[in-house]
Design a protein around this motif. Structure first.
Motif, PDB file in Angstrom:
ATOM      1  N   ARG A  44      42.955  50.681  29.115  1.00  0.00           N
ATOM      2  CA  ARG A  44      41.511  50.663  28.851  1.00  0.00           C
ATOM      3  C   ARG A  44      40.819  51.632  29.795  1.00  0.00           C
ATOM      4  N   LYS A  45      39.986  52.459  29.226  1.00  0.00           N
ATOM      5  CA  LYS A  45      39.221  53.384  30.048  1.00  0.00           C
ATOM      6  C   LYS A  45      38.069  52.656  30.734  1.00  0.00           C
ATOM      7  N   TYR A  46      37.416  51.789  29.988  1.00  0.00           N
ATOM      8  CA  TYR A  46      36.311  51.011  30.523  1.00  0.00           C
ATOM      9  C   TYR A  46      36.704  49.536  30.448  1.00  0.00           C
ATOM     10  N   THR A  47      36.851  48.914  31.582  1.00  0.00           N
ATOM     11  CA  THR A  47      37.228  47.501  31.585  1.00  0.00           C
ATOM     12  C   THR A  47      36.001  46.655  31.283  1.00  0.00           C
ATOM     13  N   ASN A  48      36.195  45.655  30.470  1.00  0.00           N
ATOM     14  CA  ASN A  48      35.109  44.766  30.084  1.00  0.00           C
ATOM     15  C   ASN A  48      35.403  43.409  30.704  1.00  0.00           C
ATOM     16  N   MET A  49      34.829  43.161  31.864  1.00  0.00           N
ATOM     17  CA  MET A  49      35.170  41.957  32.598  1.00  0.00           C
ATOM     18  C   MET A  49      33.923  41.356  33.234  1.00  0.00           C
ATOM     19  N   THR A  50      33.884  40.035  33.258  1.00  0.00           N
ATOM     20  CA  THR A  50      32.825  39.331  33.968  1.00  0.00           C
ATOM     21  C   THR A  50      33.463  38.434  35.006  1.00  0.00           C
ATOM     22  N   VAL A  51      32.885  38.399  36.193  1.00  0.00           N
ATOM     23  CA  VAL A  51      33.380  37.562  37.286  1.00  0.00           C
ATOM     24  C   VAL A  51      32.250  36.648  37.718  1.00  0.00           C
ATOM     25  N   GLU A  52      32.530  35.356  37.725  1.00  0.00           N
ATOM     26  CA  GLU A  52      31.543  34.360  38.147  1.00  0.00           C
ATOM     27  C   GLU A  52      32.106  33.598  39.341  1.00  0.00           C
ATOM     28  N   VAL A  53      31.320  33.511  40.405  1.00  0.00           N
ATOM     29  CA  VAL A  53      31.726  32.746  41.577  1.00  0.00           C
ATOM     30  C   VAL A  53      30.729  31.612  41.744  1.00  0.00           C
ATOM     31  N   VAL A  54      31.226  30.380  41.591  1.00  0.00           N
ATOM     32  CA  VAL A  54      30.388  29.201  41.730  1.00  0.00           C
ATOM     33  C   VAL A  54      31.062  28.287  42.746  1.00  0.00           C
ATOM     34  N   ASN A  55      30.365  28.035  43.833  1.00  0.00           N
ATOM     35  CA  ASN A  55      30.878  27.198  44.920  1.00  0.00           C
ATOM     36  C   ASN A  55      32.245  27.695  45.383  1.00  0.00           C
ATOM     37  N   ASN A  56      33.283  26.956  45.088  1.00  0.00           N
ATOM     38  CA  ASN A  56      34.624  27.299  45.546  1.00  0.00           C
ATOM     39  C   ASN A  56      35.507  27.718  44.377  1.00  0.00           C
ATOM     40  N   GLU A  57      34.902  28.201  43.300  1.00  0.00           N
ATOM     41  CA  GLU A  57      35.626  28.500  42.076  1.00  0.00           C
ATOM     42  C   GLU A  57      35.298  29.914  41.616  1.00  0.00           C
TER      43      GLU A  57
END
Length: 123
Positions: A44-57
């Motif tokens: 993939r040339k453009y990665t399609n990713m979301t990262v969520e950080v909630v508390n300890n997760e």
């Protein structure tokens, strides 16, 4: 009544603290490894990713489409005569291939197992 006494628990607690630090560091490196998998293995040339950080997760999510997300650009230049056919039930199945090939899933699995084995070791 009952009295329970444990001597020498401090070294064990210190080991658990080190293990907790390793897991916290792993939570930061796991999304980067998922992104590297998309670039290297999925090409993939453009990665399609979301990262969520909630508390300890930490949740890292990527989306994989069976076909292109963008329209193909093929448009009819003229109106064709209407063909009358009986209505079909259900969605149109374009392909019977899996969305994520088994080889790519195995490569992702190997990367994550290797990352976890390197990052988390019993102190």
């Amino acid at each position: 009544m009952f009295e329970i006494r444990i001597d020498g628990i401090e070294p064990l607690l210190a080991k658990f603290d080190k293990l907790e630090d390793q897991i916290t560091a792993l939570q930061r490196t796991m999304p980067a490894e998922l992104e590297a998998w998309q670039r290297d293995d999925m090409k993939r040339k453009y990665t399609n990713m979301t990262v969520e950080v909630v508390n300890n997760e930490t949740n890292a999510t990527t989306y994989i489409w069976p076909t292109s997300r963008t329209p193909s650009g093929r448009r009819r230049r003229f109106q064709r005569p209407k063909q009358h056919r009986p209505a079909t039930a259900g969605p149109v199945v374009r392909s019977k291939r899996p969305i994520l090939r088994a080889e790519l899933l195995a490569q992702l699995w190997d990367r994550m197992v290797k990352l976890t084995a390197e990052a988390v070791k019993w102190p």
